[in-house]
Every structure is written in structure tokens, then in C-alpha cells.
Design a protein around this motif. Structure first.
Motif, PDB file in Angstrom:
ATOM      1  N   GLU A 297       9.628  15.154 118.185  1.00  0.00           N
ATOM      2  CA  GLU A 297      10.121  16.511 118.451  1.00  0.00           C
ATOM      3  C   GLU A 297      11.614  16.509 118.774  1.00  0.00           C
ATOM      4  OE1 GLU A 297       8.626  20.608 119.317  1.00  0.00           O
ATOM      5  OE2 GLU A 297       7.659  18.821 118.490  1.00  0.00           O
ATOM      6  N   GLU A 298      11.993  15.546 119.623  1.00  0.00           N
ATOM      7  CA  GLU A 298      13.361  15.527 120.170  1.00  0.00           C
ATOM      8  C   GLU A 298      14.438  15.088 119.172  1.00  0.00           C
ATOM      9  OE1 GLU A 298      13.228  13.039 123.589  1.00  0.00           O
ATOM     10  OE2 GLU A 298      11.884  14.374 124.685  1.00  0.00           O
ATOM     11  N   ILE A 299      14.015  14.491 118.075  1.00  0.00           N
ATOM     12  CA  ILE A 299      15.021  14.035 117.103  1.00  0.00           C
ATOM     13  C   ILE A 299      15.718  15.246 116.502  1.00  0.00           C
ATOM     14  CG2 ILE A 299      15.362  12.813 114.908  1.00  0.00           C
ATOM     15  CD1 ILE A 299      12.936  11.080 115.659  1.00  0.00           C
ATOM     16  N   GLU A 300      17.051  15.185 116.458  1.00  0.00           N
ATOM     17  CA  GLU A 300      17.808  16.363 116.048  1.00  0.00           C
ATOM     18  C   GLU A 300      18.029  16.429 114.536  1.00  0.00           C
ATOM     19  OE1 GLU A 300      20.771  15.260 118.704  1.00  0.00           O
ATOM     20  OE2 GLU A 300      20.085  16.552 120.344  1.00  0.00           O
ATOM     21  N   VAL A 301      16.932  16.681 113.841  1.00  0.00           N
ATOM     22  CA  VAL A 301      17.013  17.021 112.413  1.00  0.00           C
ATOM     23  C   VAL A 301      16.046  18.188 112.189  1.00  0.00           C
ATOM     24  CG1 VAL A 301      17.584  14.674 111.605  1.00  0.00           C
ATOM     25  CG2 VAL A 301      15.190  15.392 111.764  1.00  0.00           C
ATOM     26  N   SER A 302      16.094  18.785 111.012  1.00  0.00           N
ATOM     27  CA  SER A 302      15.234  19.942 110.736  1.00  0.00           C
ATOM     28  C   SER A 302      13.759  19.533 110.734  1.00  0.00           C
ATOM     29  CB  SER A 302      15.590  20.537 109.375  1.00  0.00           C
ATOM     30  OG  SER A 302      15.100  19.690 108.354  1.00  0.00           O
ATOM     31  N   ASP A 303      12.895  20.493 111.006  1.00  0.00           N
ATOM     32  CA  ASP A 303      11.448  20.232 110.979  1.00  0.00           C
ATOM     33  C   ASP A 303      10.995  19.708 109.623  1.00  0.00           C
ATOM     34  OD1 ASP A 303      11.215  20.949 113.561  1.00  0.00           O
ATOM     35  OD2 ASP A 303      10.253  22.903 113.199  1.00  0.00           O
ATOM     36  N   ALA A 304      11.623  20.234 108.586  1.00  0.00           N
ATOM     37  CA  ALA A 304      11.265  19.790 107.229  1.00  0.00           C
ATOM     38  C   ALA A 304      11.492  18.290 107.086  1.00  0.00           C
ATOM     39  CB  ALA A 304      12.089  20.546 106.190  1.00  0.00           C
ATOM     40  N   HIS A 305      12.568  17.799 107.703  1.00  0.00           N
ATOM     41  CA  HIS A 305      12.863  16.365 107.617  1.00  0.00           C
ATOM     42  C   HIS A 305      11.897  15.525 108.444  1.00  0.00           C
ATOM     43  CE1 HIS A 305      16.613  17.531 105.663  1.00  0.00           C
ATOM     44  NE2 HIS A 305      16.744  16.265 105.314  1.00  0.00           N
ATOM     45  N   LYS A 306      11.277  16.158 109.441  1.00  0.00           N
ATOM     46  CA  LYS A 306      10.313  15.419 110.269  1.00  0.00           C
ATOM     47  C   LYS A 306       8.905  15.448 109.684  1.00  0.00           C
ATOM     48  CE  LYS A 306      12.717  16.724 114.498  1.00  0.00           C
ATOM     49  NZ  LYS A 306      12.651  17.520 115.745  1.00  0.00           N
ATOM     50  N   GLN A 307       8.684  16.379 108.770  1.00  0.00           N
ATOM     51  CA  GLN A 307       7.338  16.667 108.300  1.00  0.00           C
ATOM     52  C   GLN A 307       6.562  15.427 107.822  1.00  0.00           C
ATOM     53  OE1 GLN A 307       5.942  19.379 108.984  1.00  0.00           O
ATOM     54  NE2 GLN A 307       3.979  19.026 107.939  1.00  0.00           N
ATOM     55  N   PRO A 308       7.153  14.585 106.971  1.00  0.00           N
ATOM     56  CA  PRO A 308       6.378  13.421 106.480  1.00  0.00           C
ATOM     57  C   PRO A 308       5.925  12.500 107.609  1.00  0.00           C
ATOM     58  CG  PRO A 308       8.319  13.775 105.115  1.00  0.00           C
ATOM     59  CD  PRO A 308       8.468  14.680 106.303  1.00  0.00           C
ATOM     60  N   LEU A 309       6.778  12.225 108.579  1.00  0.00           N
ATOM     61  CA  LEU A 309       6.385  11.356 109.685  1.00  0.00           C
ATOM     62  C   LEU A 309       5.376  12.043 110.589  1.00  0.00           C
ATOM     63  CD1 LEU A 309       9.504   9.375 110.984  1.00  0.00           C
ATOM     64  CD2 LEU A 309       7.449   8.501 109.881  1.00  0.00           C
ATOM     65  N   PHE A 310       5.540  13.366 110.757  1.00  0.00           N
ATOM     66  CA  PHE A 310       4.587  14.134 111.557  1.00  0.00           C
ATOM     67  C   PHE A 310       3.195  14.048 110.927  1.00  0.00           C
ATOM     68  CE2 PHE A 310       2.338  18.003 112.724  1.00  0.00           C
ATOM     69  CZ  PHE A 310       2.498  18.011 114.106  1.00  0.00           C
ATOM     70  N   GLU A 311       3.145  14.235 109.626  1.00  0.00           N
ATOM     71  CA  GLU A 311       1.859  14.162 108.917  1.00  0.00           C
ATOM     72  C   GLU A 311       1.229  12.773 109.016  1.00  0.00           C
ATOM     73  OE1 GLU A 311       2.193  15.425 104.827  1.00  0.00           O
ATOM     74  OE2 GLU A 311       2.882  17.422 105.436  1.00  0.00           O
ATOM     75  N   LEU A 312       2.069  11.755 108.861  1.00  0.00           N
ATOM     76  CA  LEU A 312       1.559  10.385 108.912  1.00  0.00           C
ATOM     77  C   LEU A 312       0.984  10.073 110.290  1.00  0.00           C
ATOM     78  CD1 LEU A 312       1.178   7.543 107.695  1.00  0.00           C
ATOM     79  CD2 LEU A 312       3.487   6.991 108.511  1.00  0.00           C
ATOM     80  N   ALA A 313       1.730  10.427 111.332  1.00  0.00           N
ATOM     81  CA  ALA A 313       1.267  10.156 112.697  1.00  0.00           C
ATOM     82  C   ALA A 313      -0.019  10.919 112.983  1.00  0.00           C
ATOM     83  CB  ALA A 313       2.355  10.531 113.704  1.00  0.00           C
ATOM     84  N   SER A 314      -0.084  12.165 112.527  1.00  0.00           N
ATOM     85  CA  SER A 314      -1.288  12.971 112.744  1.00  0.00           C
ATOM     86  C   SER A 314      -2.488  12.321 112.056  1.00  0.00           C
ATOM     87  CB  SER A 314      -1.100  14.381 112.186  1.00  0.00           C
ATOM     88  OG  SER A 314       0.045  14.960 112.742  1.00  0.00           O
ATOM     89  N   TYR A 315      -2.257  11.846 110.853  1.00  0.00           N
ATOM     90  CA  TYR A 315      -3.322  11.197 110.095  1.00  0.00           C
ATOM     91  C   TYR A 315      -3.781   9.917 110.800  1.00  0.00           C
ATOM     92  CZ  TYR A 315      -5.322   8.189 106.491  1.00  0.00           C
ATOM     93  OH  TYR A 315      -6.119   7.329 105.804  1.00  0.00           O
ATOM     94  N   LEU A 316      -2.815   9.098 111.218  1.00  0.00           N
ATOM     95  CA  LEU A 316      -3.149   7.807 111.831  1.00  0.00           C
ATOM     96  C   LEU A 316      -3.883   7.976 113.157  1.00  0.00           C
ATOM     97  CD1 LEU A 316       0.126   5.725 111.258  1.00  0.00           C
ATOM     98  CD2 LEU A 316      -2.076   5.430 110.093  1.00  0.00           C
ATOM     99  N   LEU A 317      -3.496   8.996 113.922  1.00  0.00           N
ATOM    100  CA  LEU A 317      -4.046   9.119 115.274  1.00  0.00           C
ATOM    101  C   LEU A 317      -5.275  10.011 115.352  1.00  0.00           C
ATOM    102  CD1 LEU A 317      -0.754   9.160 117.354  1.00  0.00           C
ATOM    103  CD2 LEU A 317      -2.353   7.274 116.986  1.00  0.00           C
ATOM    104  N   GLN A 318      -5.746  10.507 114.231  1.00  0.00           N
ATOM    105  CA  GLN A 318      -6.957  11.331 114.274  1.00  0.00           C
ATOM    106  C   GLN A 318      -7.958  10.867 113.245  1.00  0.00           C
ATOM    107  OE1 GLN A 318      -5.877  15.451 113.932  1.00  0.00           O
ATOM    108  NE2 GLN A 318      -4.364  15.323 115.572  1.00  0.00           N
ATOM    109  N   ARG A 319      -7.907   9.588 112.919  1.00  0.00           N
ATOM    110  CA  ARG A 319      -8.705   9.132 111.787  1.00  0.00           C
ATOM    111  C   ARG A 319     -10.209   9.145 112.052  1.00  0.00           C
ATOM    112  NH1 ARG A 319      -8.315   2.608 111.650  1.00  0.00           N
ATOM    113  NH2 ARG A 319      -8.446   2.304 113.872  1.00  0.00           N
ATOM    114  N   ASP A 320     -10.620   9.315 113.328  1.00  0.00           N
ATOM    115  CA  ASP A 320     -12.061   9.353 113.590  1.00  0.00           C
ATOM    116  C   ASP A 320     -12.587  10.777 113.572  1.00  0.00           C
ATOM    117  OD1 ASP A 320     -10.644  10.006 115.893  1.00  0.00           O
ATOM    118  OD2 ASP A 320     -12.370   9.508 117.167  1.00  0.00           O
ATOM    119  N   LYS A 321     -11.686  11.753 113.452  1.00  0.00           N
ATOM    120  CA  LYS A 321     -12.123  13.148 113.510  1.00  0.00           C
ATOM    121  C   LYS A 321     -12.641  13.613 112.144  1.00  0.00           C
ATOM    122  CE  LYS A 321     -10.696  13.917 117.795  1.00  0.00           C
ATOM    123  NZ  LYS A 321      -9.298  14.118 118.158  1.00  0.00           N
TER     124      LYS A 321
END
Lengths: 321, 321
Positions: A297-321
Motif C-alpha cells: 500500500e505504502e509504495i508510492e506508485v499508482s494502484d495500476a502499477h501495484k496490481q500484479p503484485l497485489f493479485e499475486l500476494a492475494s492468490y498466494l495467501l488465500q490458496r486454501d479458500k
């Protein structure tokens, strides 16, 4: 912006290229080609490229660094497998099992040196990246040493365990992201934040792995649950259970650690629940996961630029759901 | 100008410094301190400092590089000793014999990474030096692989043997000198010449070693002659004898290689003489030695600046006189 899977595809091509190593001496390089060819998730080099694209256009430097990181990672796998006497890696024979101890040692060594060979091709920010790479490489080896030390110690604390998994696993993820970011032109502050993101993500993922090995759904994971329990592996769950157990539970734990019958897994799971170790583990995953997302969140770039890492982290940390 | 022994003394202090590695984890760093502490001739780092002083005043960079080279060399010793199943090194227990296989592998790994950790401290000419170091490191590993390949091959040629010892031993000596020279501000031409000097010196020294193991005076060497013959080691002498033998001598050779009695050494020495292998070996030593001195001659600095290396080479290549 490219997604994780785009980068993985690109990297898969690169690492299955037999031209990555010379032809001769065949006894040295054939095991390297074999190991790189049987796959792996390519998470680390992909993180390097993703960290790079978050801040700037992709360049050759990021690919050189990504290659260095993947080769270094494979070097550690080869030598760890010898130390762990592991017969299989990625469902195939390990190098020492297939080619012998000598090949395992020497091919591991040459993978490490080839990691540096590719790192040396980096043209920008070389001194900074070289130092970060070395710091991380040292930490990974120290983590492996601690992991082996813990096998024979009976007084490992939760803090020590977290420290060990951070060294053994998370710092290389963090380093991959940060090197990519530096090469993309990130500010020092942003580079530090992406490093912390990677580190916390790695710890959360490893703790989740501990949890899922015990409580995950066998079908989804594709492997039998309870492997860690069978092996008396000092996971977060076991260490927490030991810490939180009352006298009666302690006695049960001691007894269970000495048995190897069919009820061992079920009985241990019951103890994890009774001591609250399961709940603590879920909370720890949540806590490191929260920190990771907050770092991102705190990294100072646009949300669009964070999107791929956000998606990856979400995928990795919810893989049992 | 400082002499070789001056540099060795300075380096001895540096490498016996227990602060060269962190205190913890002790299982990782204690073997490293042990190995660096039990000595070694410090030839390679001394060559780096001598190559440096030939062209410019000593600086921190040369000491960082010299440290990197000595640590790298020790890394190769640790892993080679495992592969060779060697119980002793420098008259003391090898790391794997003293601390176990796992410690041997992991402490070797960390020595390699610490080599790069020190190399990364070099401030001038870093990209060039980093690349030369990697090229050399790769060659050393390839040399070790060839050495092991040769053990089970029966068609090794003299040329292949020279190529192997060049990779396994000489290129690191050459690299040490050249890195020192580059850091001292040597021209490309001079840096190349000092590299060739080191390479030829190394080959001459190794061939002389082969010769002395068979024909040297036991007293002066302080070790029993004929160790290579006992072990059926494919030295220059054996390969040349095989190449030059007539049918009768070939039959004798084959028989000798299969025996292990008291006459083996004496009989083999007689065959080396009968086939002229001894003479060829002395000629080869002379030839590489001549090339080395001629390389040194051609370097464009004053004779006074060449004197320490001239003395060292003279000492190394006439040690049986």
C-alpha cells in the motif's frame, strides 16, 4: 503491466534453454541443465521482473539479475537436497540421487558461480545490487544452518523459528523484488518498502504452509496432510503447542513425538487445537499478511502499477479458500 | 618494493583474524575460522598484492580482492577434499572429516559467497574485475570436473592434461596477478602479460611437482616420493610414458598399474626413464618456465618493479636445486 503468469512463461523459456550452460564438461553442466529443465515455479525471478516493471520499463539488467537469482536458488536446492538426503525434487530425482554426491556438490558450486556470472552483466547500480545479493546469499546459508541446528535443539523459540524461515526463504523473495525495483529506478524508500513486502509475504506464506500441511484439504494441495507431524518437524504449530501446553498436554506431546502409529497425526492435530496453536498460527499468518499488504500500500506508485503484485500476494495467501 | 614473504606475513595476520567471519551460527563459521587458521601458503593473495605493487601503490581494493581470492581458494579446497575423500589438509583434519559432510558442504558454500562479499568492496574497476573473477571461478570448477573425469578415462592426452592443470591450478594464480595489476593501474597489455606469466608459472610448477613426486629428494620435500605412482595418478610422467612406450614397455606398464607391491615405485621410475618420460617432463618444465620468465621480461615496468616476482618464480621453479 504484465501479470505473474506472463513473466513465468517468459522465464520458463529462458531456463529451459540448453544454451544457458556450455556443452562441456558434460559431467558438470548436464546436471545443471537437468535441474533447470524440470521446472520450478520461477517465483523469484518473476518477482524480480515484477519489481522492475512496477517502477520502470523492462531492461536487460533485470533479466540478468532475475537469471542470477534463479540460478542461486537452484544452487541452494542442490546442496540442501544433499544435506537433507532428499531423493526427489519437483517430483524427479535430485541431482545427487541421479548423478552422485560429487556431481551434486560440483554442479551446485557451478550454479552459484553462474549466478554471479549473470549478475556481473548488470550495467546499472552494480555495486549496490552486488552487495544486496551477497548479503542475501549469506543470510540464506545462515538460515539453512539454523534450520539444521533446530533439528537437534529442543529449546527453539517462536521468534527464532520466524527468524530462521525469514533467512532461509523470505529474504531471497525480498531481495528479488528490491533488485528489480532498484533497476527500475525506484527511490530508496520505495525499494525498502518492496523489500519489506517480500519479506513479510514470504513469512506469511511459510507459516500458512505449516498450517496447511496440518489442517489443509488434502485434495486441493495434492499431497497428504501431516507430513510435518510424521517427521516431527519443528513447525510454528509444534513450537507453539509446546509453548502453550499445560503439564498434561506436555506429557501427551512428548509421548506423541516418540510414537509413529496411525493415530499420531489425528492426536497431534487435536493437541494443536486444544493448545490453541492452530488459532495462533492463523493469527500469525494474518498478521504477516496484513504487514505485507500494508507495505505494498505504502509504495508510492499508482494502484495500476501495484496490481500484479497485489493479485499475486492475494492468490498466494488465500490458496486454501 | 616488498618481497613475497613480507606480503605473506601481512596476509597471515589477516586470515588468522577471527573477526573475518561472524560469531554465529557457530556451526557455519567455526569450520571457516578453523580452515583459515591452520595456514596455507597464501600464495594467491600474495600474488595479487605483488601484481598490484608492480604498477601502483597498495590500496584497500587490492586487499579486498586478495581476500576474495584466498577465500575462494579455500572454498575449492573444502569441496575438493570431500570429493577426494581426503582426511587431511595442511597436516590437519579436513573440514568434512572434523565436522561432517553437511558442514563441509555449507561452510564451503559460505566461503565462496564471502569471497564475493569481499570482492564487492572493490571500488575501482569493479565490473572488469568481477568478470575476470567469475571467468576464473568457472574455469577452476571445470578443471576439477576434468580432473575427476580423467580418473576414469584411459585415453587422456598430454594436451588435455596440461589444459586440466591450467584450469584447476594456474588460472587462479594468473587471475590473482592480473586483478592486482588492474587495480594498480596497469595497461591492458601489461595486465595480459602478467596473466600469461602466472599461467605459465603455474603450469611449470605443477609439472615440476609431478616430476619431484617421482624423482625428487625425499629429505628436501619432507614427504615420501612416489605417492602419485602408488595411487596410479595420471601425471605428466605416466601419460608420457604410456604415449612413448613400445609394446613390451606397454605390457610392463599395464602390469605395474595393476600391482601394489614394494617394487612398484622403483619399477615405474625405471620405466619413466626407459621411455624418456622423465626427460620430456624436465623439458616441459623448462619450456613453461622459459615462457613465464619471458612474459615477465616483456612487462613494461622497471626491473626493480619486477624483482620480487622474478625472485619468487626463481625460488618456486628451482626448489629441488
Amino acid at each position: 503491466m504484465h501479470k505473474f503468469t506472463d513473466f513465468v512463461q517468459q522465464l520458463e523459456q529462458r531456463f529451459s534453454d540448453t544454451g544457458l550452460f556450455p556443452e562441456q564438461p558434460i559431467g558438470l553442466y548436464e546436471p545443471c541443465r537437468y535441474l533447470l529443465g524440470i521446472g520450478g515455479k520461477r517465483v523469484r525471478p518473476a518477482l524480480c521482473l515484477m519489481g522492475n516493471e512496477m517502477f520502470g520499463p523492462a531492461g536487460d539488467d533485470a533479466m540478468h539479475a532475475a537469471t542470477a537469482i534463479e540460478l542461486f536458488h537452484n544452487f541452494t536446492l542442490v546442496h540442501d537436497d544433499i544435506m537433507d538426503k532428499a531423493p526427489l525434487r519437483r517430483g524427479k530425482e535430485t541431482i545427487h540421487a541421479k548423478y552422485g554426491l560429487t556431481a551434486g556438490i560440483l554442479s551446485g558450486d557451478i550454479l552459484c558461480i553462474y549466478a554471479y556470472e549473470h549478475l556481473a552483466k548488470v550495467k546499472n547500480h552494480l555495486p549496490e545490487i552486488f552487495k544486496l545479493f551477497n548479503k542475501t546469499a549469506i543470510e540464506v546459508c545462515e538460515g539453512q544452518q539454523l534450520d539444521m541446528d533446530f533439528e537437534i535443539r529442543n529449546d527453539v523459540t517462536i521468534d527464532e523459528y520466524i527468524h530462521m524461515i525469514a533467512l532461509k526463504t523470505s529474504v531471497l523473495l525480498a531481495c528479488s523484488l528490491k533488485i528489480g525495483a532498484i533497476l527500475g529506478g525506484a527511490s530508496e524508500d520505495n525499494a525498502d518498502k518492496i523489500y519489506e513486502f517480500g519479506k513479510n509475504l514470504g513469512i506469511a506464506f511459510q507459516l500458512q504452509d505449516d498450517y496447511l500441511d496440518a489442517f489443509g484439504e488434502t485434495d486441493k494441495l495434492g499431497k497428504q496432510n501431516g507430513g510435518d507431524i510424521k517427521a516431527n518437524k519443528k513447525t510454528y504449530l509444534l513450537l507453539k503447542a509446546i509453548e502453550a501446553a499445560n503439564n498434561e498436554q506436555k506429557a501427551q506431546l512428548d509421548k506423541l513425538l516418540k510414537t509413529d502409529n496411525d493415530n499420531k497425526i489425528g492426536d497431534m492435530l487435536a493437541l494443536y487445537t486444544a493448545t490453541g496453536a492452530d488459532k495462533h498460527c492463523r493469527q500469525a499468518v494474518q498478521s504477516y499478511s496484513d504487514m505485507a499488504f500494508s507495505n505494498l500500500e505504502e509504495i508510492e506508485v499508482s494502484d495500476a502499477h501495484k496490481q500484479p503484485l497485489f493479485e499475486l500476494a492475494s492468490y498466494l495467501l488465500q490458496r486454501d479458500k
